[in-house]
Design an enzyme around this catalytic site. Structure first.
Site, mmCIF file in Angstrom:
data_model
loop_
_atom_site.group_PDB
_atom_site.id
_atom_site.type_symbol
_atom_site.label_atom_id
_atom_site.label_comp_id
_atom_site.label_asym_id
_atom_site.label_seq_id
_atom_site.Cartn_x
_atom_site.Cartn_y
_atom_site.Cartn_z
ATOM 1 N N ASN A 106 0.836 -1.207 0.000
ATOM 2 C CA ASN A 106 0.000 0.000 0.000
ATOM 3 C C ASN A 106 0.867 1.251 0.000
ATOM 4 O OD1 ASN A 106 -2.679 -1.159 0.167
ATOM 5 N ND2 ASN A 106 -2.227 -1.688 2.300
ATOM 6 N N CYS A 147 -5.038 -7.946 -3.685
ATOM 7 C CA CYS A 147 -5.445 -6.720 -4.365
ATOM 8 C C CYS A 147 -6.107 -7.122 -5.684
ATOM 9 C CB CYS A 147 -4.224 -5.829 -4.633
ATOM 10 S SG CYS A 147 -4.642 -4.346 -5.553
ATOM 11 N N CYS A 181 -11.936 -0.402 -5.423
ATOM 12 C CA CYS A 181 -11.178 -1.419 -4.683
ATOM 13 C C CYS A 181 -11.713 -2.780 -5.126
ATOM 14 C CB CYS A 181 -11.385 -1.202 -3.180
ATOM 15 S SG CYS A 181 -10.592 -2.457 -2.169
HETATM 16 N N1 LIG Z 1 -5.618 -1.533 0.686
HETATM 17 C C1 LIG Z 1 -5.931 -2.966 0.604
HETATM 18 C C2 LIG Z 1 -5.081 -3.651 -0.463
HETATM 19 C C3 LIG Z 1 -5.412 -3.203 -1.827
HETATM 20 C C4 LIG Z 1 -6.777 -3.698 -2.186
HETATM 21 C C5 LIG Z 1 -7.425 -2.990 -3.347
HETATM 22 N N2 LIG Z 1 -6.607 -2.054 -4.069
HETATM 23 C C6 LIG Z 1 -8.014 -3.986 -4.309
HETATM 24 O O1 LIG Z 1 -8.105 -3.697 -5.519
HETATM 25 O O2 LIG Z 1 -8.394 -5.071 -3.854
HETATM 26 C C7 LIG Z 1 -5.563 -3.636 1.913
HETATM 27 O O3 LIG Z 1 -4.743 -3.107 2.639
HETATM 28 O O4 LIG Z 1 -6.120 -4.705 2.182
#
Ligand SMILES: N[C@H](CCC[C@H](N)C(=O)O)C(=O)O
Length: 336
Positions: free
Chosen positions: A78, A87, A239
């Site tokens: 991150n 991710c 996300c």
């Molecule tokens: N910030 C998220 C990770 C990136 C997830 C997101 N960018 C996606 O597309 O799933 C975490 O710390 O769990």
């Protein structure tokens, strides 16, 4: 010279570094320092781009994998330097990178907790390369997020007044941790998402490791709008694991509006993805289908990566963002 890429999935932006190019791979400390620097919205690369707050939301590091069927591994860092177990948007871009590197269209990618099946999909629109990636494993018990002091071992379709009025919450790990609030944005107010996301990602009695917080609005049968305050990042355009987790909660909590195995359309501030939730006797997995857009190619001397010095990086834009903007402009969700 080392090639990096700037990429996005639904405008959730990342840099990709394929470590297999390096004579000497970066140490974990060097990778974290690079991630924090290159994504910084002030002195990172391509900073101040049109994203929310950050030039990029993280760094995806590809390396070799000796796991059966896996063409490589993906590490997710991150923008604050914390490591995420998964991710979803990033995995689509890593899948495209490995597909183009190897000429294969269906394979696995090794991630922190499991090897995930990925494959090339029919493009969502002209010039919008599209991949499908598996999101799993999925668990609900409080130990897997972790969470505590919420009065139950699982939170499924529950009001939590201290988190928000007129919102029903579901907590699940896919495997990174997600708290999904269903309501309507008028009552939830987008700043409500930022307030709750900020509270649960600093010292708090509920989520000791933090949590990705999403607000989901049901727009009709098999149709959602989801925005996420991401752990270690903040508000993002989309996300992938958040939209996948919201799709699972949608099928579980509103079976009259969303069915397992049926395609769900998930709009987000950065565009749209499709999801399909599979229920194998209570074991859930999600197919997350969406764009894998490469916006910039970057060249930098290997020594500068070790030194975390970006001054000699040369950046060339591709022509893919125009096609993506065209795709977003064509969406009939009335929010774009
Ligand atoms: N910030 C998220 C990770 C990136 C997830 C997101 N960018 C996606 O597309 O799933 C975490 O710390 O769990």
């Amino acid at each position: 010279m080392v090639q990096l890429l700037k990429v996005h999935g639904s405008q959730n932006k990342f840099f990709i570094l394929d470590q297999t190019q390096l004579t000497h791979k970066l140490s974990s400390q060097e990778r974290v320092a690079l991630a924090k620097h290159i994504t910084d919205s002030n002195d990172g690369l391509l900073h101040g781009a049109d994203g929310l707050l950050h030039g990029a939301d993280g760094l995806l590091v590809i390396d070799d994998s000796d796991h059966d069927g896996a063409l490589g591994s993906m590490e997710v860092i991150n923008t604050d330097g914390s490591i995420a177990s998964m991710c979803g948007n990033g995995l689509r871009t890593v899948s495209r990178y490995l597909a183009e590197k190897t000429g294969q269209d269906a394979f696995k990618v090794a991630t922190q907790d499991s090897d995930l099946a990925v494959h090339k999909e029919t493009d969502l629109a002209a010039g919008v390369p599209t991949f499908s990636v598996e999101i799993s494993p999925v668990t609900f018990n409080k130990e897997s997020l972790p969470f505590d002091h919420l009065g139950a071992d699982q939170i499924i379709d529950q009001p939590i007044p201290e988190f928000g009025v007129g919102v029903r919450f579901t907590a699940l790990a896919v495997p990174n941790p997600h708290l999904i609030g269903f309501g309507n944005f008028k009552t939830m107010k987008p700043d409500g998402l930022k307030v709750l996301g900020t509270m649960l990602n600093q010292r708090n009695p509920y989520f000791p490791d933090g949590v990705n917080v999403s607000f989901a609005e049901i727009q009709g049968p098999d149709t959602l709008f989801v925005q996420t305050f991401e752990r270690g990042v903040g508000l993002t355009n989309a996300c992938g694991t958040g939209m996948s987790a919201a799709s699972i909660a949608f099928c579980l909590n509103r079976p009259e509006l969303a069915e397992f195995e049926k395609t769900i359309t998930v709009y987000n501030p950065g565009g749209m993805v499709k999801t399909r939730v599979h229920n194998n006797d209570g074991e859930y997995t999600v197919d997350l289908i969406g764009n894998a857009t490469f916006t910039h190619e970057i060249e930098i001397p290997e020594a500068d990566l070790h030194a975390n010095d970006l001054t000699r990086a040369s950046v060339t834009a591709t022509d893919e963002q125009d096609a993506y903007d065209e795709f977003v402009g064509s969406l009939d969700n009335g929010r774009f």
